[in-house]
Structure formats: C-alpha cells, structure tokens
Design a protein around this motif. Structure first.
Motif, PDB file in Angstrom:
ATOM      1  N   MET A   1       0.701  -1.390  -0.116  1.00  0.00           N
ATOM      2  CA  MET A   1       0.017  -0.013  -0.074  1.00  0.00           C
ATOM      3  C   MET A   1       0.780   1.275   0.039  1.00  0.00           C
ATOM      4  N   ASN A   2       0.379   2.259  -0.681  1.00  0.00           N
ATOM      5  CA  ASN A   2       1.109   3.535  -0.614  1.00  0.00           C
ATOM      6  C   ASN A   2       1.132   4.116   0.565  1.00  0.00           C
ATOM      7  N   LYS A   3       2.173   4.869   0.891  1.00  0.00           N
ATOM      8  CA  LYS A   3       2.226   5.768   2.119  1.00  0.00           C
ATOM      9  C   LYS A   3       0.988   6.789   1.871  1.00  0.00           C
ATOM     10  N   LEU A   4       0.217   6.816   3.072  1.00  0.00           N
ATOM     11  CA  LEU A   4      -0.790   7.852   3.141  1.00  0.00           C
ATOM     12  C   LEU A   4      -0.189   9.211   3.829  1.00  0.00           C
ATOM     13  N   GLY A  25      -1.566  -1.549   8.188  1.00  0.00           N
ATOM     14  CA  GLY A  25      -0.372  -1.798   7.608  1.00  0.00           C
ATOM     15  C   GLY A  25       0.184  -0.502   6.695  1.00  0.00           C
ATOM     16  N   ARG A  26      -0.519   0.363   6.435  1.00  0.00           N
ATOM     17  CA  ARG A  26      -0.123   1.640   5.783  1.00  0.00           C
ATOM     18  C   ARG A  26       0.704   2.439   6.467  1.00  0.00           C
ATOM     19  N   GLY A  27       1.892   2.854   5.981  1.00  0.00           N
ATOM     20  CA  GLY A  27       2.698   3.950   6.360  1.00  0.00           C
ATOM     21  C   GLY A  27       1.883   5.348   6.608  1.00  0.00           C
ATOM     22  N   VAL A  28       1.962   6.228   7.676  1.00  0.00           N
ATOM     23  CA  VAL A  28       1.248   7.299   7.510  1.00  0.00           C
ATOM     24  C   VAL A  28       2.146   8.454   7.815  1.00  0.00           C
ATOM     25  N   PHE A  29       2.126   9.585   7.228  1.00  0.00           N
ATOM     26  CA  PHE A  29       2.589  10.685   7.579  1.00  0.00           C
ATOM     27  C   PHE A  29       1.628  12.203   7.483  1.00  0.00           C
ATOM     28  N   VAL A  30       1.811  12.672   8.772  1.00  0.00           N
ATOM     29  CA  VAL A  30       0.694  13.702   9.083  1.00  0.00           C
ATOM     30  C   VAL A  30       1.297  14.966   8.939  1.00  0.00           C
ATOM     31  N   ALA A  67       4.976   9.993   0.669  1.00  0.00           N
ATOM     32  CA  ALA A  67       3.695   9.838   0.753  1.00  0.00           C
ATOM     33  C   ALA A  67       3.378   9.968  -0.767  1.00  0.00           C
ATOM     34  N   ALA A  68       2.608   9.150  -1.409  1.00  0.00           N
ATOM     35  CA  ALA A  68       2.043   8.862  -2.725  1.00  0.00           C
ATOM     36  C   ALA A  68       0.380   9.243  -2.667  1.00  0.00           C
ATOM     37  N   ASP A  69      -0.017   8.697  -1.837  1.00  0.00           N
ATOM     38  CA  ASP A  69      -1.678   9.132  -1.574  1.00  0.00           C
ATOM     39  C   ASP A  69      -1.849  10.317  -0.694  1.00  0.00           C
TER      40      ASP A  69
END
Length: 277
Positions: A1-4, A25-30, A67-69
């Motif tokens: 999954m793309n990083k969010l 399981g998705r990476g997340v950057f806020v 992040a791609a998404d």
C-alpha cells in the motif's frame, strides 16, 4: 500500500483515520494544520505542522516523506485570509482560494485537494484509506428502528439532501414527521443541543425517546474531502436530546470506533442504523 499523507484538521476523525490506516499496515505521515488539530496524538506519527496557507511547503513535506496518496480529514474552518501565514505558492494561489471559499466550504476543500493532485499526488477518500470506519448497511448494536422511526429517517434524508445542494449541512433531526433541527456551520453537537431546548411536546423526553438524527453526504460533496461522522460523543448527545436513534448513509458516512459506539447506543437504548436512501 502507498504511504498515506494525511492533512489533518480538527475533530476526532484525523486521529481515527491515522490509527486505522496504520493498523491496516499502511505508512502514515501527518501534516497537522496549525490552529486546527486537537490534542497531541500527532506525536505518535511522523509529522510536520504547517499553515493551510503554505501549500508549497505541505506538498514538499508530503513528497519528502514518501507519501504517494493524500487525504484531507477533519474540520477545517474557513480561514481569515488576511491573517494566514503564506508561502510563495500560497501567495500565488490566494485569489483562487478566496474565490473557492466564497462558493462554500466544500469548494474550498476540493480546491486544497486539487492543488495536491496537480502536483502528482493521488487524492483518496477516507473509505479507501481507512475502510474499517465506513458505516455498513443495517443495524449496529442490539436496538432496531420501528416503522415509525423508518418514516422519520426517510423524511430526514430528504431534508439533508435538499439542503445539501445549497451546501448547508449534513444532518437533520425529524420527530414524527416534523423537522426539529437542521445542521449548518455550528455542527452536529450544537444542533442536538437545540433539540433538547425545544418544548417537550415536540421532542422526546426522559420517559420516552422520540425522533431520529440522520447524517448523509451532501449531493454536491466529494467523499475525498469530507464525509459525515458519528462517534461516541454524538451518541451521548443524541441520548441527551432524548432521540430514539441515529441513521447514517451506508457506504458514505463514518463511525469512529464501531464497538464503542454500539456499546454506548445499547446502554442508552438508541438504535444506530446504516441506510441506503
């Protein structure tokens, strides 16, 4: 999954999205928007606090994090443009942002997401980023609506959809065919408080719950920018207003912590139901 890449506004939703996406399981950057985010939950995620007037820096931060998404979640109040901290890109886009804001909050949110898409990021909805939060069709919990409640639900959906075309709000309360309240800029909790202040012959009482709250996506609304949300506090406030239950547009609304919401609704004797109007 793309990083969010999560651009976070106010309310409970951004945290719920971030935690659900990470659990899946998705990476997340806020990117918490300065002045909007509640609490210190962002410390548990890689993040960078920025102003909504800094789209260039926001995009740079998202790309640097891989992040791609991108998803914009949470309450973003219409800014005072004269007081915004702006970067170069923000200054260049300011006239378009002001024009979008004059068309309504939905238009402004679509504008913000559109900037990210123009830079090659893929805009996603909460339903895609955190599908576990989406309201399913059917009853959540042990209490079911009666036929009378179902009639009120249908009427409330008609009201929300009609007012939604004018970008008014996402919610309405109907009791025995009578519209008691509609949501505008004040939000659902304040709307429910107004219901509790009405004459007792119009609404439910401590002895008998009456009326329903319906939350639905506006016909003009983009699910990538904003979806109706119900959480435990919504259920408590519906109970305080002596409503019989809450109906959500199945597949187009969100429930924050379904287990806790169901438990609180059961405790108060309220129904929670997902409906396809």
């Amino acid at each position: 999954m793309n990083k969010l890449g999560l651009i976070a506004g106010g309310g409970e939703l951004p945290r719920a999205v971030a935690e659900a996406a990470r659990k899946a399981g998705r990476g997340v950057f806020v990117v918490p928007l300065a002045g909007s985010v509640n609490g210190d939950w962002v410390k548990d995620f890689p993040h960078e606090v920025l102003s909504p007037g800094e789209p260039g820096r926001i995009i740079k931060a998202l790309k640097a994090a891989g992040a791609a998404d991108v998803l914009l979640a949470g309450r973003v109040d219409r800014p005072k443009f004269s007081e915004l901290k702006l970067d170069a890109k923000g200054m260049m886009l300011l006239p378009k942002a002001v024009a979008a804001a004059k068309q309504g909050d939905d238009a402004l949110l679509r504008f913000i997401v559109g900037i990210c898409e123009d830079e090659g990021l893929r805009a996603v909805s909460v339903a895609e980023a955190a599908p576990s939060l989406v309201a399913d069709e059917g009853v959540l919990g042990t209490v079911s609506p009666s036929n009378e409640h179902k009639a009120d639900i249908e009427q409330a959906f008609r009201i929300v959809h009609a007012l939604g075309t004018l970008d008014v709000g996402q919610a309405a309360v109907v009791c025995e065919g009578l519209a008691l309240s509609v949501e505008a800029a004040e939000g659902t909790d304040a709307m429910l408080a107004r219901v509790g202040a009405l004459r007792e012959n119009l609404r439910g009482t401590a002895g008998k719950n009456r009326g329903v709250l319906v939350k639905a996506l506006k016909p003009t609304q983009d699910a990538k920018t904003d979806m109706p949300v119900v959480g435990v506090e919504t259920v408590k406030n519906a109970g305080a207003a002596h409503l019989a239950g809450i109906a959500l547009e199945a597949g187009a609304a969100l429930i924050l912590d379904k287990q806790a919401v169901a438990a609180e609704a059961d405790r108060l004797g309220l129904f929670i139901v997902g409906v396809r109007p």
